[in-house]
Motif scaffolding. Sequence first.
Motif, mmCIF file in Angstrom:
data_model
loop_
_atom_site.group_PDB
_atom_site.id
_atom_site.type_symbol
_atom_site.label_atom_id
_atom_site.label_comp_id
_atom_site.label_asym_id
_atom_site.label_seq_id
_atom_site.Cartn_x
_atom_site.Cartn_y
_atom_site.Cartn_z
ATOM 1 N N PRO A 14 -19.520 -52.794 50.332
ATOM 2 C CA PRO A 14 -19.802 -52.673 48.907
ATOM 3 C C PRO A 14 -18.875 -53.586 48.110
ATOM 4 C CG PRO A 14 -18.510 -50.796 49.625
ATOM 5 C CD PRO A 14 -18.829 -51.615 50.860
ATOM 6 N N PHE A 15 -19.339 -53.969 46.937
ATOM 7 C CA PHE A 15 -18.571 -54.858 46.075
ATOM 8 C C PHE A 15 -17.273 -54.180 45.657
ATOM 9 C CE2 PHE A 15 -17.382 -56.325 41.825
ATOM 10 C CZ PHE A 15 -17.214 -57.675 42.080
ATOM 11 N N VAL A 16 -16.192 -54.948 45.663
ATOM 12 C CA VAL A 16 -14.881 -54.479 45.212
ATOM 13 C C VAL A 16 -14.465 -55.368 44.046
ATOM 14 C CG1 VAL A 16 -12.453 -54.201 45.841
ATOM 15 C CG2 VAL A 16 -14.241 -53.682 47.509
ATOM 16 N N PRO A 17 -14.229 -54.782 42.852
ATOM 17 C CA PRO A 17 -13.787 -55.594 41.711
ATOM 18 C C PRO A 17 -12.520 -56.382 42.066
ATOM 19 C CG PRO A 17 -14.381 -53.404 40.991
ATOM 20 C CD PRO A 17 -14.370 -53.378 42.501
ATOM 21 N N PHE A 18 -12.396 -57.575 41.483
ATOM 22 C CA PHE A 18 -11.253 -58.422 41.805
ATOM 23 C C PHE A 18 -10.764 -59.199 40.597
ATOM 24 C CE2 PHE A 18 -15.038 -60.921 42.732
ATOM 25 C CZ PHE A 18 -14.747 -62.195 42.274
ATOM 26 N N GLU A 19 -9.586 -59.762 40.740
ATOM 27 C CA GLU A 19 -8.967 -60.582 39.699
ATOM 28 C C GLU A 19 -8.997 -62.036 40.119
ATOM 29 O OE1 GLU A 19 -5.430 -57.640 38.144
ATOM 30 O OE2 GLU A 19 -4.969 -59.087 39.722
ATOM 31 N N VAL A 20 -9.183 -62.900 39.127
ATOM 32 C CA VAL A 20 -9.088 -64.345 39.318
ATOM 33 C C VAL A 20 -7.849 -64.804 38.555
ATOM 34 C CG1 VAL A 20 -10.194 -66.571 38.901
ATOM 35 C CG2 VAL A 20 -11.598 -64.581 39.505
ATOM 36 N N HIS A 21 -6.893 -65.371 39.259
ATOM 37 C CA HIS A 21 -5.667 -65.868 38.639
ATOM 38 C C HIS A 21 -5.801 -67.379 38.455
ATOM 39 C CE1 HIS A 21 -3.109 -62.227 39.476
ATOM 40 N NE2 HIS A 21 -4.220 -61.969 40.173
ATOM 41 N N ASN A 35 -21.208 -60.805 37.021
ATOM 42 C CA ASN A 35 -20.364 -61.301 35.935
ATOM 43 C C ASN A 35 -19.626 -62.583 36.294
ATOM 44 O OD1 ASN A 35 -21.222 -59.048 34.625
ATOM 45 N ND2 ASN A 35 -19.255 -58.060 34.500
ATOM 46 N N ALA A 36 -19.920 -63.138 37.453
ATOM 47 C CA ALA A 36 -19.298 -64.399 37.861
ATOM 48 C C ALA A 36 -20.378 -65.327 38.394
ATOM 49 C CB ALA A 36 -18.242 -64.160 38.927
ATOM 50 N N ILE A 37 -20.336 -66.554 37.941
ATOM 51 C CA ILE A 37 -21.259 -67.574 38.415
ATOM 52 C C ILE A 37 -20.423 -68.667 39.052
ATOM 53 C CG2 ILE A 37 -23.025 -69.254 37.772
ATOM 54 C CD1 ILE A 37 -23.583 -67.396 35.324
ATOM 55 N N LEU A 38 -20.605 -68.825 40.341
ATOM 56 C CA LEU A 38 -19.838 -69.795 41.106
ATOM 57 C C LEU A 38 -20.653 -71.080 41.224
ATOM 58 C CD1 LEU A 38 -17.267 -70.239 42.725
ATOM 59 C CD2 LEU A 38 -18.428 -69.229 44.691
ATOM 60 N N MET A 39 -20.099 -72.147 40.686
ATOM 61 C CA MET A 39 -20.750 -73.448 40.734
ATOM 62 C C MET A 39 -19.971 -74.353 41.686
ATOM 63 S SD MET A 39 -21.624 -73.789 36.690
ATOM 64 C CE MET A 39 -20.323 -72.753 36.021
ATOM 65 N N LYS A 40 -20.423 -75.572 41.825
ATOM 66 C CA LYS A 40 -19.792 -76.497 42.760
ATOM 67 C C LYS A 40 -18.314 -76.737 42.428
ATOM 68 C CE LYS A 40 -20.833 -80.832 45.034
ATOM 69 N NZ LYS A 40 -21.787 -81.936 45.107
ATOM 70 N N SER A 41 -18.009 -76.983 41.166
ATOM 71 C CA SER A 41 -16.626 -77.273 40.797
ATOM 72 C C SER A 41 -16.102 -76.403 39.659
ATOM 73 C CB SER A 41 -16.478 -78.749 40.430
ATOM 74 O OG SER A 41 -17.323 -79.064 39.344
ATOM 75 N N ASN A 42 -16.881 -75.418 39.230
ATOM 76 C CA ASN A 42 -16.478 -74.531 38.139
ATOM 77 C C ASN A 42 -16.796 -73.084 38.471
ATOM 78 O OD1 ASN A 42 -15.605 -76.464 36.052
ATOM 79 N ND2 ASN A 42 -17.722 -77.134 36.125
ATOM 80 N N LEU A 43 -16.117 -72.205 37.784
ATOM 81 C CA LEU A 43 -16.364 -70.774 37.875
ATOM 82 C C LEU A 43 -16.569 -70.262 36.462
ATOM 83 C CD1 LEU A 43 -16.394 -68.076 39.465
ATOM 84 C CD2 LEU A 43 -13.905 -67.991 39.104
ATOM 85 N N SER A 52 -18.756 -62.716 25.458
ATOM 86 C CA SER A 52 -17.985 -63.943 25.648
ATOM 87 C C SER A 52 -18.000 -64.361 27.121
ATOM 88 C CB SER A 52 -16.545 -63.749 25.180
ATOM 89 O OG SER A 52 -15.877 -62.827 25.992
ATOM 90 N N PHE A 53 -17.470 -65.551 27.356
ATOM 91 C CA PHE A 53 -17.382 -66.066 28.719
ATOM 92 C C PHE A 53 -16.225 -67.054 28.805
ATOM 93 C CE2 PHE A 53 -20.156 -68.882 26.386
ATOM 94 C CZ PHE A 53 -19.751 -70.151 26.762
ATOM 95 N N VAL A 54 -15.808 -67.329 30.043
ATOM 96 C CA VAL A 54 -14.747 -68.294 30.326
ATOM 97 C C VAL A 54 -15.262 -69.204 31.429
ATOM 98 C CG1 VAL A 54 -12.429 -68.560 31.295
ATOM 99 C CG2 VAL A 54 -12.914 -66.669 29.737
ATOM 100 N N ILE A 55 -15.044 -70.498 31.277
ATOM 101 C CA ILE A 55 -15.368 -71.442 32.341
ATOM 102 C C ILE A 55 -14.055 -72.071 32.805
ATOM 103 C CG2 ILE A 55 -16.574 -73.563 32.978
ATOM 104 C CD1 ILE A 55 -18.663 -72.877 30.842
ATOM 105 N N ALA A 56 -13.807 -71.975 34.099
ATOM 106 C CA ALA A 56 -12.592 -72.550 34.674
ATOM 107 C C ALA A 56 -12.977 -73.500 35.801
ATOM 108 C CB ALA A 56 -11.686 -71.449 35.214
ATOM 109 N N ALA A 57 -12.320 -74.627 35.854
ATOM 110 C CA ALA A 57 -12.502 -75.540 36.985
ATOM 111 C C ALA A 57 -11.918 -74.872 38.222
ATOM 112 C CB ALA A 57 -11.791 -76.863 36.717
ATOM 113 N N MET A 58 -12.558 -75.067 39.354
ATOM 114 C CA MET A 58 -12.055 -74.470 40.586
ATOM 115 C C MET A 58 -10.624 -74.918 40.870
ATOM 116 S SD MET A 58 -14.137 -72.288 41.675
ATOM 117 C CE MET A 58 -13.297 -71.973 43.218
#
Length: 70
Positions: A14-21, A35-43, A52-58
């Motif tokens: 089962p899914f376990v919530p996690f943190e992205v640092h 709630n997370a969209i994983l792209m080739k070079s961005n998250l 709201s949303f946040v886009i971060a480079a991998m």
Amino acid sequence: MNAEPIQAMLRRQPFVPFEVHLTNGEIHEVRHPENAILMKSNLMLVYPEKDSFVIAAMSQVSNVQPLQTA
């Protein structure tokens, strides 16, 4: 960081919530896999309750870990 650890966390059953640092010190919570969209070079992290949303480079992701439960 490469996408594999994040992809593994998103697919975990089962899914376990996690943190992205991020390298700038920000910490973002992922409480649901949709709630997370994983792209080739961005998250993209989506916060529907805040509209709201946040886009971060991998390259900005330094660590992912399960959320600490109280």
